[in-house]
Design an enzyme around this catalytic site. Sequence first.
Site, short mmCIF file in Angstrom:
data_model
loop_
_atom_site.label_atom_id
_atom_site.label_comp_id
_atom_site.label_asym_id
_atom_site.label_seq_id
_atom_site.Cartn_x
_atom_site.Cartn_y
_atom_site.Cartn_z
N CYS A 113 -1.72 37.92 85.88
CA CYS A 113 -0.67 38.09 86.89
C CYS A 113 -0.73 39.51 87.41
O CYS A 113 -0.83 40.46 86.63
CB CYS A 113 0.70 37.80 86.26
N LEU A 114 -0.65 39.66 88.72
CA LEU A 114 -0.69 40.98 89.33
C LEU A 114 0.52 41.82 88.90
O LEU A 114 0.45 43.05 88.98
CB LEU A 114 -0.74 40.86 90.86
N GLY A 128 -2.96 34.22 94.30
CA GLY A 128 -1.63 33.75 94.67
C GLY A 128 -0.66 34.90 94.63
O GLY A 128 -0.93 35.92 93.98
N GLN A 163 7.33 39.31 94.06
CA GLN A 163 6.39 40.34 93.58
C GLN A 163 6.34 41.52 94.55
O GLN A 163 5.84 42.59 94.20
CB GLN A 163 5.00 39.75 93.36
N HIS A 205 2.40 28.57 88.35
CA HIS A 205 2.58 30.00 88.04
C HIS A 205 3.46 30.65 89.11
O HIS A 205 4.37 31.42 88.79
CB HIS A 205 1.19 30.65 87.97
N GLU A 206 3.21 30.32 90.38
CA GLU A 206 3.96 30.95 91.48
C GLU A 206 5.40 30.42 91.56
O GLU A 206 6.33 31.20 91.80
CB GLU A 206 3.25 30.72 92.82
N HIS A 258 7.52 32.20 89.22
CA HIS A 258 7.98 33.50 89.74
C HIS A 258 9.29 33.35 90.53
O HIS A 258 10.18 34.20 90.44
CB HIS A 258 6.94 34.12 90.67
#
Length: 173
Positions: free
Chosen positions: A97-98, A48, A53, A139-140, A143
């Site tokens: 998480c990236l 995702g 990001q 999670h997204e 963000h």
Amino acid sequence: MTIRRILTVDADMAVLKQKSLPVPVVDNALRALMDDMLQTMYDAPGIGLAAIQLGEPVRVIVMDLEKGEEATAAPRYFVNPEILWASDELFVYEEGCLSVPEIFDEVERPARVRLRYLDYHGKKQEEDAEGLFAVCIQHEIDHLDGVLFIDHLSRLKRNRAVAKVKKLAKTDA
Ligand code: GNR
Ligand code: NI
């Protein structure tokens, strides 16, 4: 389509903490951003990615729970996603998480959610999510509100995580 740099907490915390703004219209410029996001996510690789990001403070998410294997690729796009309902039942999953590379820890969230969003073509959709889909979309959406998965951990764990990413960034540089 372009692979872009993914912002990380060591250098870009202030941007990642920004609240993203709703998208007024799904047009070709937005679809170009979504294409870049998907390609960047596949390259990372991740399941995702939220626009913030990549430093773009707009309420857009891409996802592919098939991990981007060519043969089974299942790209998903969510514009202005909203959670209409969340279950009382909770679910624990080990998240990463990236933007917080190489840190993994358990987060507890509602097990099921009902979503409303606009798709790649700007069409209004409603859908129920459970399992990994429910984990990832929550999670997204976090963000988009400037919330990272480490914000769900204790302050001690969060501080340790950020320190570890900073140290890692130094040794990699
Ligand atoms: O690639 C990712 N994997 C993942 C694993 C568990 C819970 C959430 C995620 S999302 C993450 C990519 C990312 O950082 N998205 O914002
Ligand atoms: Ni993330």
